[in-house]
Design an enzyme around this catalytic site. Structure first.
Site, short mmCIF file in Angstrom:
data_model
loop_
_atom_site.label_atom_id
_atom_site.label_comp_id
_atom_site.label_asym_id
_atom_site.label_seq_id
_atom_site.Cartn_x
_atom_site.Cartn_y
_atom_site.Cartn_z
NE ARG A 223 -4.38 -1.16 0.20
CZ ARG A 223 -4.72 -2.10 -0.69
NH1 ARG A 223 -3.93 -2.40 -1.69
NH2 ARG A 223 -5.88 -2.73 -0.59
CG HIS A 271 -3.63 0.40 -6.42
ND1 HIS A 271 -3.84 0.93 -5.17
CD2 HIS A 271 -3.88 -0.93 -6.29
CE1 HIS A 271 -4.20 -0.03 -4.33
NE2 HIS A 271 -4.23 -1.19 -5.00
#
Ligand code: NAP
Ligand code: GLV
Length: 308
Positions: A223, A271
């Site tokens: 993340r 992402h």
């Protein structure tokens, strides 16, 4: 009994078709069309709507539509309400593809060759055998273990780090903060596949990057908030870190003038390392609904204490 989906609407339409075929008895709604709120027993969301527990007073099970769950504020979810994340076969397969691609790209000096091609420069670098390359994975969860299994086939020297001790064939396993530093010192390509928690926030900082050997490289697919951007830029600019593949950043998207966009030693993706796949995600959701109704343990139940 009804199901509400609140995430990417394109994949939501696929979920709706799959629910209609596999579980026609469960009315399926795509946010913001929620039907009668008191009928809603199951909620699947990428981010939870504010006050959802008041809006859906009879909700029994909440799903994160991702493998990660940090995008939920778990402190706002009633403690007795089970939260399940979707580390389903489709998202696992996607991460295995991406992490393998990234490790091989770094192993075979792809960022350097992309830069050389732009410069019109023909210069070969030494090809190192995979058996001489040490790949370390932070996080030996569902995704980390699947990636390690795939990388084992190439003959890399493999290591993995987790909170609790694991045993994994062909992998040197390290556990806990005290063993992190020994693993880093023996890692050429580091892959971050940790969940974002209070313990892992900012974990990829200058101290960690400096604990890697000179010339090491990084794959970041955990993340964004785990990575200190300036620390990575400094380590790349000084040559301590040779290159990086970065899929997650904080913020997302990156601002237009951020140096990651143009850095010659960073391969950047938005992402997209992996995504849940409707077919397999719906199977896991329906299996969990069945288990929930039967009082059986849920697959992918998030621990409130650990935060993942
Ligand atoms: P998981 O099964 O929950 O595994 C997490 C692993 O991290 C476990 O091995 C755990 O240790 C370890 N860990 C957690 N906190 C730690 C700490 N403080 N110190 C050391 N180890 C720690 O999770 P997963 O399914 O593998 O997914 C991992 C993450 O990948 C997700 O949370 C998400 O953030 C990310 N992800 C990214 C993408 C993308 O497209 N970029 C896609 C999917 C997922 P234990 O085994 O001891 O519990
Ligand atoms: C994607 O990042 C996921 O958590 O599934």
């Amino acid at each position: 009994m009804a199901f509400v989906y609140k995430a990417d609407p394109v994949r939501g339409a696929e979920w709706a078709r799959l629910f209609a075929a596999k579980a026609p008895e469960i009315p399926f709604h795509i946010w913001p069309d929620i039907g009668l709120p008191e009928r809603v027993r199951y909620l699947a969301a990428w981010t939870l709507p504010e006050g959802f527990e008041r809006q859906f007073p009879n909700v029994e099970l909440v799903f994160s539509t991702g493998a990660g769950v940090d995008q939920f504020d778990l402190s706002k979810v009633p403690p007795a309400l089970p939260v399940v994340r979707l580390a389903e076969p489709g998202v696992v397969a996607g991460m295995v593809e991406y992490a393998t691609m990234a490790v091989l790209a770094l192993h075979r000096d792809l960022p350097a060759y992309i830069e050389q091609q732009r410069q019109g420069k023909w210069a070969a670098h030494r090809v190192h055998a995979a058996a001489k390359r040490r790949v370390g994975i932070l996080g030996m969860g569902v995704l980390g273990r699947a990636v390690l299994t795939q990388l084992r086939g190439f003959g890399f020297q493999l290591a993995g780090w987790s909170r609790t001790r694991h045993e994994f064939e062909g992998v040197t396993c390290y556990a806990g903060e005290s063993e992190l530093w020994g693993m880093l010192a023996a890692t050429d390509i580091l892959v971050c596949l940790l969940p974002l928690t209070s313990e892992t926030r900012d974990i990829l900082d200058a101290k960690l990057l400096n604990a890697l050997p000179r010339g090491a490289s990084l794959v970041h697919v955990g993340r964004g908030a785990q990575l200190d951007h300036q620390a990575l830029l400094d380590a790349l600019d000084s040559g301590w870190i040779s290159s990086a593949v970065v899929d997650v950043t904080a913020p997302e998207p990156l601002p237009a003038n951020h140096r990651f966009w143009s850095h010659p030693r960073i391969l950047l993706t938005p992402h997209t390392a992996s995504m849940t796949q409707p077919e397999t995600a719906v199977d896991l959701v329906l299996e969990n609904i069945r288990r929930h109704q039967a009082g059986e343990p849920l697959a992918g139940l998030v621990s409130r204490d650990k935060g993942y």
